[in-house]
Design a protein around this motif. Structure first.
Motif: not given
Length: 335
Positions: A5-6, A11-12, A17-18, A162-164
């Motif tokens: 699920p992570l 991925h989503r 959020r591009h 970037v901080r995903p």
């Protein structure tokens, strides 16, 4: 590869959020701790879908006796994954958190520029966001300080930080590392309670979890997320108001006569008087950021804001650096 699920969540997040596009070059900052190992594992697993070029960067601050061994550990991991590895070591041990952070971002930017990476990616989590919000709240701040740790921001020309993982808690990254048996390098300085952030992490947040809200980290991270959008909007509106107030007259330098030649800028009070207090304060903060040597304090901003409605010829005492603000009719003049 197990698709958890992570994996699906990140991925989503990246797509919605591009944060990145396909085929881009991503430099991942990996300390060896659980958050950065979770991050690199997720991005490695997503790589076939996105066709990124990944590199790993490690910064050795030299403030722990095991820091060299830590760096070798991360290098071995990079080699085992077949990823380019870059190491930056401090010339002198760095002992303050703020200095370490500044040096680290400079080092990462230099590596990215030299090796043509468009993005620097860090493993900051919802837990980091919650800690930053509490840390800044305790020290005293406005909404800007509370919304710190944004999803992405320009770091230097052509390079974006970037901080995903900002919706993932540290508990989740720990579980992920355990599930995939990732070899975490424990940083002994994280236990050192002389650092305020560690006291927030080790003492305050567990107390809040136990006594107030079991999901306190996610709740505070959501607050930061909401504030981020509001701060963005207010900053833009304040910028437009400032431009109107400056644009109503000669605006800035070199007015001709001797007295006016000392004026650095003039703000039209009539324009500012019509605006809400929140925007007035933001305009004054933006103006002071241009004039003062350091970031303006709450007192500085309030002092200047008071002149919007003050009697003619009112003036402030000197700001740091010597600037003085004075009311001249419809104008606030900064000299």
């Amino acid at each position: 590869m197990a698709w958890t699920p992570l994996h699906a969540k990140i991925h989503r997040t990246i797509r919605s959020r591009h944060l990145f596009e396909r085929h881009q070059r991503l430099l991942i900052a990996v300390s060896g701790g659980q958050d950065s190992l979770c991050l690199i594992k997720l991005l490695l697993d997503l790589q076939p879908k996105w066709e990124w070029h990944l590199g790993i960067a490690h910064c050795d601050h030299r403030w722990r006796s095991d820091s060299q061994a830590n760096a070798h550990h991360v290098e071995k991991l990079a080699k085992s994954w077949g990823i380019s590895f870059y190491l930056e070591t401090a010339n002198e041990p760095i002992n303050s958190e703020a200095a370490a952070r500044d040096w680290r971002y400079e080092a990462l930017s230099a590596i990215a520029q030299a090796n043509n990476y468009q993005y620097i990616v860090t493993g900051h989590t919802a837990s980091d966001r919650a800690e930053t919000l509490l840390y800044n709240l305790i020290r005293g701040t406005g909404a800007d300080g509370l919304q710190a740790l944004t999803w992405q921001r320009p770091l230097t020309t052509g390079i974006i930080l970037v901080r995903p993982l900002l919706e993932i808690t540290r508990t989740q990254t720990q579980q992920f590392c355990q599930d995939f048996q990732l070899p975490i390098w424990e940083d002994s300085t994280n236990q050192d309670l002389q650092y305020a952030r560690n006291r927030i992490r080790q003492e305050l947040l567990p107390y809040l979890r136990q006594n107030f809200n079991p999901q306190v980290e996610s709740a505070l991270a959501q607050t930061a997320e909401l504030l981020q959008a509001e701060v963005e909007y207010l900053e833009k509106a304040a910028g437009q108001l400032r431009d109107s107030a400056l644009g109503m007259g000669h605006g800035a330098l070199g007015m001709g006569d001797e007295e006016n030649s000392l004026i650095t800028l003039r703000l039209n009070r009539r324009v500012l008087q019509k605006a809400p207090l929140a925007l007035q304060r933001r305009v004054m903060r933006q103006v002071l950021q241009q004039v003062l040597p350091d970031a303006p304090s709450f007192e500085h901003i309030e002092k200047l804001t008071a002149l919007i409605t003050a009697p003619n010829r009112s003036q402030t005492d000197p700001f740091p650096g010597g600037a003085i603000a004075q009311v001249q009719g419809d104008w606030i003049c900064l000299k």
